[in-house]
Enzyme design. Structure first.
Site, PDB file in Angstrom:
ATOM      1  N   GLY A 173       0.818  -1.208   0.000  1.00 45.57           N
ATOM      2  CA  GLY A 173       0.000   0.000   0.000  1.00 45.57           C
ATOM      3  C   GLY A 173       0.851   1.257   0.000  1.00 45.57           C
ATOM      4  N   ASP A 174       1.933   1.235   0.768  1.00 47.45           N
ATOM      5  CA  ASP A 174       2.848   2.388   0.842  1.00 47.45           C
ATOM      6  C   ASP A 174       3.476   2.645  -0.519  1.00 47.45           C
ATOM      7  OD1 ASP A 174       3.244   2.537   4.059  1.00 47.45           O
ATOM      8  OD2 ASP A 174       3.205   0.462   3.369  1.00 47.45           O
TER       9      ASP A 174
END
Length: 269
Positions: free
Chosen positions: A191-192
């Site tokens: 996600g990052d």
């Protein structure tokens, strides 16, 4: 050295006072003009509230500042959603953070939490994205979902929506669907990486969410494929790779991140 996907983790958590102190230093040295702010995993409501204050102040310094918010709160496992941050973060994200954000990258579960609506179909997902636009952000990307992909069960659906106001004041919305091959492993940090790359590619293609998402998701695929291949080789035949072996191969994927071959195409809806 570690993250919360490991059996043990060490280190400190930056609190809101410490964040404020760092920001005061930026102001004192007059290096507080930024083009972008990106936030992700946070476990503390006062820290999050401080982020909002800082973003609002930075936007006064530079009205063109773009705030990309990854509202990390939880995910679905086998269809069941659960939060992995304290529950009291939800109202802060919903009522304070999302309204000052320009781009948000929730997964399906997080989009459902923010709007209070469950998503069962693509139509409902688009309605939820419209509700999120109404809260503030002009770009919304649902980074992953459990929706049925037209290409079949081995694909994961992401959806994007970009709402821009034309010179005459009318609103235009571009919506896209991206289907990418599922990779059978649990990674930490996807996600990052997604939010960071989306920031970069929307900067390069400010009015073309389709291309920005194609490049982001393609680069993501390159990194994940390289990671799983390398992890399996390290683990050896028949063994399940561990957390350390599944660390994203980002350095090794430098060229793919800078200039990804487009292996995933987006469909305009």
């Amino acid at each position: 050295s570690n993250h919360t996907g490991y059996a043990h983790w060490k280190g400190q958590v930056l609190n809101s006072d410490e964040l404020h102190e760092l920001y005061e230093g930026l102001k004192l040295n007059k290096v507080n003009r930024y083009d972008y702010v990106l936030t992700g995993y946070t476990r503390d409501t006062s820290f999050l509230a401080m982020v909002v204050d800082i973003v609002q102040e930075l936007k006064q310094q530079n009205s063109n500042l773009v705030y990309v918010c990854d509202p990390v709160m939880g995910d679905k496992w086998n269809g069941e959603g659960s939060m992995y941050v304290p529950k009291d973060l939800l109202p802060v994200y919903r009522d304070k953070v999302v309204p000052v954000a320009d781009i948000i990258t929730p997964n399906q579960f997080e989009a459902e939490l923010l709007t209070g609506r469950k998503i069962h179909t693509e139509k409902e997902a688009l309605e939820v994205m419209d509700m999120l636009h109404a809260m503030g952000p002009e770009t919304v990307v649902i980074t992953s979902s459990d929706l049925q992909a037209p290409l079949g069960n081995n694909y994961l659906i992401a959806l994007g929506s970009h709402r821009k106001t034309k010179a005459d004041g009318t609103k235009m919305t571009q919506r896209i669907r991206v289907e990418s091959p599922k990779v059978d492993a649990v990674f930490v940090g996807t996600g990052d990486l997604f939010a960071a790359m989306l920031l970069a590619w929307t900067h390069k293609h400010p009015n073309n969410l389709k291309v920005a998402c194609e490049k982001t998701v393609s680069a993501m695929q390159h990194v994940l494929q390289r990671t799983i291949k390398s992890a399996k080789a390290q683990a050896g035949e028949g063994n399940k790779p561990n957390s350390a072996q599944l660390e994203l191969r980002m350095v090794q994927s430098k060229k793919d991140i800078e200039n990804p071959e487009i292996i995933v195409k987006a469909t305009v809806l």
